[in-house]
Write a protein that holds these residues in place. Structure first.
Motif, PDB file in Angstrom:
ATOM      1  N   PHE A 138      -6.459  -8.066  16.836  1.00 51.33           N
ATOM      2  CA  PHE A 138      -7.148  -8.597  15.662  1.00 51.33           C
ATOM      3  C   PHE A 138      -8.482  -9.208  16.061  1.00 51.33           C
ATOM      4  CE2 PHE A 138      -2.617  -8.524  15.011  1.00 51.33           C
ATOM      5  CZ  PHE A 138      -2.479  -7.996  13.735  1.00 51.33           C
ATOM      6  N   ASP A 139      -9.347  -9.345  15.055  1.00 48.84           N
ATOM      7  CA  ASP A 139     -10.685  -9.887  15.321  1.00 48.84           C
ATOM      8  C   ASP A 139     -10.715 -11.403  15.267  1.00 48.84           C
ATOM      9  OD1 ASP A 139     -12.372  -7.405  15.519  1.00 48.84           O
ATOM     10  OD2 ASP A 139     -11.459  -7.063  13.554  1.00 48.84           O
ATOM     11  N   CYS A 140      -9.969 -11.982  14.346  1.00 51.18           N
ATOM     12  CA  CYS A 140      -9.969 -13.435  14.244  1.00 51.18           C
ATOM     13  C   CYS A 140      -8.736 -13.923  13.499  1.00 51.18           C
ATOM     14  CB  CYS A 140     -11.232 -13.938  13.543  1.00 51.18           C
ATOM     15  SG  CYS A 140     -11.265 -13.646  11.765  1.00 51.18           S
ATOM     16  N   ILE A 141      -8.506 -15.217  13.587  1.00 47.71           N
ATOM     17  CA  ILE A 141      -7.412 -15.888  12.890  1.00 47.71           C
ATOM     18  C   ILE A 141      -8.024 -16.820  11.848  1.00 47.71           C
ATOM     19  CG2 ILE A 141      -5.448 -17.467  13.126  1.00 47.71           C
ATOM     20  CD1 ILE A 141      -5.353 -16.667  16.104  1.00 47.71           C
ATOM     21  N   THR A 142      -7.441 -16.844  10.647  1.00 43.26           N
ATOM     22  CA  THR A 142      -7.786 -17.875   9.685  1.00 43.26           C
ATOM     23  C   THR A 142      -6.483 -18.506   9.213  1.00 43.26           C
ATOM     24  OG1 THR A 142      -9.148 -18.409   7.744  1.00 43.26           O
ATOM     25  CG2 THR A 142      -7.810 -16.392   7.627  1.00 43.26           C
ATOM     26  N   PHE A 143      -6.531 -19.355   8.221  1.00 47.85           N
ATOM     27  CA  PHE A 143      -5.329 -20.092   7.821  1.00 47.85           C
ATOM     28  C   PHE A 143      -5.375 -20.401   6.331  1.00 47.85           C
ATOM     29  CE2 PHE A 143      -8.596 -22.724   9.736  1.00 47.85           C
ATOM     30  CZ  PHE A 143      -8.883 -23.631   8.733  1.00 47.85           C
ATOM     31  N   VAL A 144      -4.219 -20.665   5.766  1.00 47.52           N
ATOM     32  CA  VAL A 144      -4.121 -21.033   4.358  1.00 47.52           C
ATOM     33  C   VAL A 144      -4.646 -22.457   4.190  1.00 47.52           C
ATOM     34  CG1 VAL A 144      -2.551 -21.447   2.423  1.00 47.52           C
ATOM     35  CG2 VAL A 144      -2.164 -19.504   3.971  1.00 47.52           C
ATOM     36  N   PRO A 145      -5.635 -22.660   3.332  1.00 48.26           N
ATOM     37  CA  PRO A 145      -6.168 -24.019   3.139  1.00 48.26           C
ATOM     38  C   PRO A 145      -5.266 -24.846   2.221  1.00 48.26           C
ATOM     39  CG  PRO A 145      -7.319 -22.483   1.710  1.00 48.26           C
ATOM     40  CD  PRO A 145      -6.363 -21.660   2.524  1.00 48.26           C
ATOM     41  N   VAL A 146      -5.340 -26.156   2.355  1.00 43.14           N
ATOM     42  CA  VAL A 146      -4.618 -27.055   1.455  1.00 43.14           C
ATOM     43  C   VAL A 146      -5.612 -27.689   0.481  1.00 43.14           C
ATOM     44  CG1 VAL A 146      -2.767 -27.552   3.090  1.00 43.14           C
ATOM     45  CG2 VAL A 146      -4.805 -28.996   3.064  1.00 43.14           C
ATOM     46  N   SER A 147      -5.101 -28.205  -0.612  1.00 47.03           N
ATOM     47  CA  SER A 147      -5.965 -28.853  -1.594  1.00 47.03           C
ATOM     48  C   SER A 147      -6.417 -30.221  -1.073  1.00 47.03           C
ATOM     49  CB  SER A 147      -5.214 -29.039  -2.915  1.00 47.03           C
ATOM     50  OG  SER A 147      -4.123 -29.922  -2.740  1.00 47.03           O
ATOM     51  N   ALA A 148      -7.450 -30.755  -1.690  1.00 44.05           N
ATOM     52  CA  ALA A 148      -7.946 -32.089  -1.314  1.00 44.05           C
ATOM     53  C   ALA A 148      -6.862 -33.139  -1.517  1.00 44.05           C
ATOM     54  CB  ALA A 148      -9.190 -32.431  -2.130  1.00 44.05           C
ATOM     55  N   ALA A 152      -5.320 -35.381   1.536  1.00 46.54           N
ATOM     56  CA  ALA A 152      -5.370 -36.841   1.498  1.00 46.54           C
ATOM     57  C   ALA A 152      -3.979 -37.443   1.652  1.00 46.54           C
ATOM     58  CB  ALA A 152      -5.992 -37.297   0.173  1.00 46.54           C
ATOM     59  N   GLU A 153      -2.986 -36.777   1.096  1.00 41.74           N
ATOM     60  CA  GLU A 153      -1.601 -37.265   1.168  1.00 41.74           C
ATOM     61  C   GLU A 153      -1.017 -37.110   2.565  1.00 41.74           C
ATOM     62  OE1 GLU A 153       2.575 -35.271  -0.178  1.00 41.74           O
ATOM     63  OE2 GLU A 153       1.048 -35.403  -1.742  1.00 41.74           O
ATOM     64  N   ARG A 154      -1.279 -35.968   3.187  1.00 42.82           N
ATOM     65  CA  ARG A 154      -0.643 -35.641   4.465  1.00 42.82           C
ATOM     66  C   ARG A 154      -1.506 -36.012   5.660  1.00 42.82           C
ATOM     67  NH1 ARG A 154       1.033 -29.881   3.754  1.00 42.82           N
ATOM     68  NH2 ARG A 154       2.332 -30.851   2.171  1.00 42.82           N
ATOM     69  N   GLY A 155      -2.823 -35.912   5.497  1.00 41.94           N
ATOM     70  CA  GLY A 155      -3.731 -36.250   6.585  1.00 41.94           C
ATOM     71  C   GLY A 155      -4.098 -35.084   7.484  1.00 41.94           C
ATOM     72  N   PHE A 156      -3.473 -33.943   7.297  1.00 43.12           N
ATOM     73  CA  PHE A 156      -3.787 -32.763   8.108  1.00 43.12           C
ATOM     74  C   PHE A 156      -3.300 -31.511   7.385  1.00 43.12           C
ATOM     75  CE2 PHE A 156       0.423 -34.217   9.320  1.00 43.12           C
ATOM     76  CZ  PHE A 156       1.178 -33.055   9.371  1.00 43.12           C
ATOM     77  N   ARG A 182      -7.931 -24.872  -6.617  1.00 39.51           N
ATOM     78  CA  ARG A 182      -7.228 -25.870  -7.427  1.00 39.51           C
ATOM     79  C   ARG A 182      -5.928 -26.260  -6.747  1.00 39.51           C
ATOM     80  NH1 ARG A 182      -3.345 -22.728  -9.947  1.00 39.51           N
ATOM     81  NH2 ARG A 182      -3.851 -20.502 -10.051  1.00 39.51           N
ATOM     82  N   HIS A 183      -5.433 -27.412  -7.133  1.00 39.60           N
ATOM     83  CA  HIS A 183      -4.161 -27.904  -6.609  1.00 39.60           C
ATOM     84  C   HIS A 183      -3.029 -27.187  -7.331  1.00 39.60           C
ATOM     85  CE1 HIS A 183      -1.323 -30.583  -4.765  1.00 39.60           C
ATOM     86  NE2 HIS A 183      -0.921 -31.063  -5.936  1.00 39.60           N
ATOM     87  N   THR A 184      -2.145 -26.540  -6.585  1.00 41.65           N
ATOM     88  CA  THR A 184      -1.094 -25.724  -7.207  1.00 41.65           C
ATOM     89  C   THR A 184       0.263 -26.410  -7.253  1.00 41.65           C
ATOM     90  OG1 THR A 184      -0.782 -24.663  -5.046  1.00 41.65           O
ATOM     91  CG2 THR A 184      -2.176 -23.524  -6.638  1.00 41.65           C
ATOM     92  N   GLY A 185       0.396 -27.586  -6.648  1.00 42.93           N
ATOM     93  CA  GLY A 185       1.667 -28.303  -6.694  1.00 42.93           C
ATOM     94  C   GLY A 185       2.722 -27.665  -5.810  1.00 42.93           C
ATOM     95  N   LYS A 186       3.895 -28.273  -5.751  1.00 43.09           N
ATOM     96  CA  LYS A 186       4.989 -27.766  -4.927  1.00 43.09           C
ATOM     97  C   LYS A 186       5.680 -26.594  -5.622  1.00 43.09           C
ATOM     98  CE  LYS A 186       5.851 -32.115  -2.520  1.00 43.09           C
ATOM     99  NZ  LYS A 186       6.828 -33.168  -2.173  1.00 43.09           N
ATOM    100  N   GLN A 187       6.031 -25.588  -4.829  1.00 40.53           N
ATOM    101  CA  GLN A 187       6.611 -24.379  -5.392  1.00 40.53           C
ATOM    102  C   GLN A 187       8.079 -24.178  -5.029  1.00 40.53           C
ATOM    103  OE1 GLN A 187       3.341 -21.165  -6.046  1.00 40.53           O
ATOM    104  NE2 GLN A 187       3.611 -21.409  -3.844  1.00 40.53           N
ATOM    105  N   SER A 188       8.667 -25.153  -4.361  1.00 39.04           N
ATOM    106  CA  SER A 188      10.023 -24.971  -3.833  1.00 39.04           C
ATOM    107  C   SER A 188      11.066 -24.650  -4.907  1.00 39.04           C
ATOM    108  CB  SER A 188      10.445 -26.223  -3.053  1.00 39.04           C
ATOM    109  OG  SER A 188      10.339 -27.370  -3.869  1.00 39.04           O
ATOM    110  N   LYS A 189      10.852 -25.142  -6.133  1.00 36.70           N
ATOM    111  CA  LYS A 189      11.836 -24.910  -7.191  1.00 36.70           C
ATOM    112  C   LYS A 189      11.397 -23.847  -8.185  1.00 36.70           C
ATOM    113  CE  LYS A 189      13.809 -29.552  -6.859  1.00 36.70           C
ATOM    114  NZ  LYS A 189      14.154 -30.816  -7.583  1.00 36.70           N
TER     115      LYS A 189
END
Length: 260
Positions: A138-148, A152-156, A182-189
């Motif tokens: 592969f050429d590069c790695i990227t990652f899924v971003p988190v919302s602001a 702020a809640e998790r710190g990372f 946009r903030h999508t909220g928790k999807q576990s349920k």
């Protein structure tokens, strides 16, 4: 000469006395998973004890070529053509792995980022064993971003931290390419359909990043790995891939997750 030999023997004798215990028994190390100080001769790149290593539910053989599951996957049989080419994951998401991720992601035990990031190397090797994958990798790695809000809640961002560790291990550059709209909220349920609807249009490419990446690739097809922690329905990675391919039509986007 005799005095020099005598001095050398005394030095050797002192070294043997000081190191006898270490020679007889392996040194005690703290396992990065269970945090227990244990003695064992073998040491692996994950820095976990033999007991913890054996308990990891590695995905050793891929049964579903689409999502990388270790058993037959009825969900992927219903999927038509999609932007995300395929996914590979390191481990099955059982109760033990759920607890490990919770300690890192929700309880702030950031020392676990190295362990989880290095575990991703196993998923990368599964890709390299796939006959359909270009052996240039592969050429590069990227990652899924988190919302602001989540940052702020998790710190990372756990996906970003794991991507950086993986890049260090396999020698690939890590690029921040995506932003969350946009903030999508928790999807576990949520159901599969609800997850897909909730994630639709949630991501976009950071302005200017795609152009720089394409120039660096010199007009050939880019092969991009997107890192995330858990693959459930694939809705998150699919939306990330669609955002990337909208800006980079020639790109081929693959997912790489810690757990499936």
């Amino acid at each position: 000469m005799r005095g020099l030999r005598s001095m050398h023997m005394k030095t050797l004798h002192r070294w043997l006395i000081q190191n006898t215990a270490r020679l007889i028994a392996p040194p005690t190390r703290v396992c990065s998973s269970c945090a227990q100080a244990r003695q064992y001769a073998g040491w692996n790149p994950l820095r976990v004890c033999d007991s913890c290593f054996q308990a990891i539910p590695w995905i050793r053989e891929v049964e579903c070529p689409v999502c990388g599951r270790g058993e037959t996957c009825p969900d992927c049989l219903r999927l038509g053509p999609r932007t995300l080419v395929m996914n590979r994951s390191a481990v099955r998401y059982d109760d033990a792995m759920r607890e490990l991720l919770a300690a890192y992601k929700y309880r702030g035990n950031e020392r676990l980022r190295v362990l989880l990031g290095r575990m991703l190397v196993h998923a990368y090797r599964l890709y390299m064993l796939d006959p359909t994958i270009d052996k240039r990798g592969f050429d590069c790695i990227t990652f899924v971003p988190v919302s602001a809000e989540r940052l702020a809640e998790r710190g990372f961002n756990q996906a970003e931290q794991m991507a950086v560790i993986l890049g260090e291990q396999i020698g690939l550059p890590v690029a921040s390419l995506l932003t969350r709209q946009r903030h999508t909220g928790k999807q576990s349920k949520m159901s599969r359909e609800e997850r897909m609807a909730n994630m639709r249009g949630a991501f976009a490419v950071i302005p200017g990043r795609a152009v720089k990446l394409q120039r660096a690739a010199r007009r050939r097809k880019l092969r991009i790995l997107i890192v995330d922690d858990v693959y459930t329905t694939g809705s998150t990675l699919t939306q990330c891939a669609e955002a990337l391919c909208e800006s980079l039509p020639q790109a081929r986007v693959y997912g790489l997750c810690w757990a499936r």
